[in-house]
Motif scaffolding. Structure first.
Motif, PDB file in Angstrom:
ATOM      1  N   PHE A 102       0.861  -1.171   0.000  1.00  0.00           N
ATOM      2  CA  PHE A 102       0.000   0.000   0.000  1.00  0.00           C
ATOM      3  C   PHE A 102       0.904   1.229   0.000  1.00  0.00           C
ATOM      4  O   PHE A 102       2.097   1.141   0.309  1.00  0.00           O
ATOM      5  N   ARG A 103       0.341   2.356  -0.336  1.00  0.00           N
ATOM      6  CA  ARG A 103       1.110   3.589  -0.229  1.00  0.00           C
ATOM      7  C   ARG A 103       0.204   4.726   0.216  1.00  0.00           C
ATOM      8  O   ARG A 103      -1.008   4.701   0.001  1.00  0.00           O
ATOM      9  N   GLN A 104       0.859   5.729   0.809  1.00  0.00           N
ATOM     10  CA  GLN A 104       0.149   6.931   1.210  1.00  0.00           C
ATOM     11  C   GLN A 104       0.946   8.151   0.774  1.00  0.00           C
ATOM     12  O   GLN A 104       2.070   8.360   1.237  1.00  0.00           O
ATOM     13  N   LEU A 120      -4.535   6.266   2.318  1.00  0.00           N
ATOM     14  CA  LEU A 120      -3.796   5.048   2.040  1.00  0.00           C
ATOM     15  C   LEU A 120      -4.477   4.305   0.896  1.00  0.00           C
ATOM     16  O   LEU A 120      -5.706   4.176   0.870  1.00  0.00           O
ATOM     17  N   GLU A 121      -3.689   3.837  -0.069  1.00  0.00           N
ATOM     18  CA  GLU A 121      -4.273   3.133  -1.202  1.00  0.00           C
ATOM     19  C   GLU A 121      -3.497   1.860  -1.503  1.00  0.00           C
ATOM     20  O   GLU A 121      -2.280   1.785  -1.299  1.00  0.00           O
ATOM     21  N   LEU A 122      -4.218   0.884  -2.007  1.00  0.00           N
ATOM     22  CA  LEU A 122      -3.592  -0.360  -2.435  1.00  0.00           C
ATOM     23  C   LEU A 122      -2.794  -0.103  -3.708  1.00  0.00           C
ATOM     24  O   LEU A 122      -3.290   0.526  -4.638  1.00  0.00           O
ATOM     25  N   GLN A 149      -1.428  -6.377  -4.765  1.00  0.00           N
ATOM     26  CA  GLN A 149      -1.624  -7.406  -3.746  1.00  0.00           C
ATOM     27  C   GLN A 149      -1.819  -8.761  -4.389  1.00  0.00           C
ATOM     28  O   GLN A 149      -2.523  -8.881  -5.400  1.00  0.00           O
ATOM     29  N   TYR A 169       5.474   3.837   1.347  1.00  0.00           N
ATOM     30  CA  TYR A 169       4.999   2.518   0.923  1.00  0.00           C
ATOM     31  C   TYR A 169       5.056   1.564   2.106  1.00  0.00           C
ATOM     32  O   TYR A 169       6.070   1.487   2.805  1.00  0.00           O
ATOM     33  N   ASN A 220       2.200  -5.066   3.404  1.00  0.00           N
ATOM     34  CA  ASN A 220       0.983  -5.510   4.083  1.00  0.00           C
ATOM     35  C   ASN A 220       0.797  -7.007   3.873  1.00  0.00           C
ATOM     36  O   ASN A 220       0.905  -7.476   2.737  1.00  0.00           O
ATOM     37  N   TRP A 234       1.302  -4.831   9.213  1.00  0.00           N
ATOM     38  CA  TRP A 234       1.890  -3.756   8.418  1.00  0.00           C
ATOM     39  C   TRP A 234       3.374  -3.603   8.722  1.00  0.00           C
ATOM     40  O   TRP A 234       3.803  -3.739   9.872  1.00  0.00           O
TER      41      TRP A 234
END
Length: 121
Positions: free
Chosen positions: A37-39, A45-47, A50, A93, A96, A111
């Motif tokens: 994930f990243r912010q 926060l976004e995927l 995965q 990043y 997860n 995390w």
């Protein structure tokens, strides 16, 4: 019982490539999903990408076609490579993973500590 170690990140030039790696140490549980994930600053926060237990890998639309998620189920490692980096790829990043405990039959999400990625234009 779960420990994540992330590596990679740092300052990368726009148009270049980024590779992040995550190694999970687990005891008594089974890793089901692994991903990143990243912010970005000021954003949620976004995927990014995965891989789930059945082998399916999902990518965010923003990185689809220029990124590759690689997972080693035996070693519990996952790496993410993003090519043709853009300024919008910058952010923190996070590795997860989801685990399943056969003794409790519980799923749990874990995390990493996060790694900063800066994209210079």
């Amino acid at each position: 019982q779960v420990h994540l170690v992330e590596s990679g990140g740092g300052l990368v030039q726009a148009g270049g490539s980024l590779r992040l790696s995550c190694a999970a140490s687990v005891r008594f549980v089974r890793v089901t999903t692994m991903g990143w994930f990243r912010q970005a600053p000021g954003k949620q926060l976004e995927l990014v990408a995965q891989n789930v237990d059945d082998g399916t890998t999902t990518y965010a639309d923003s990185v689809k076609g220029r990124s590759t998620l690689s997972r080693d189920k035996d070693k519990n490692t996952v790496s993410l490579e993003i090519d043709s980096l853009k300024p919008d790829d910058a952010g923190v990043y996070y590795c997860n993973i989801d685990t399943w405990d056969p003794s409790t039959r519980w799923d749990k999400t874990h995390w990493g500590q996060g790694t900063q990625v800066t994209v210079s234009s």
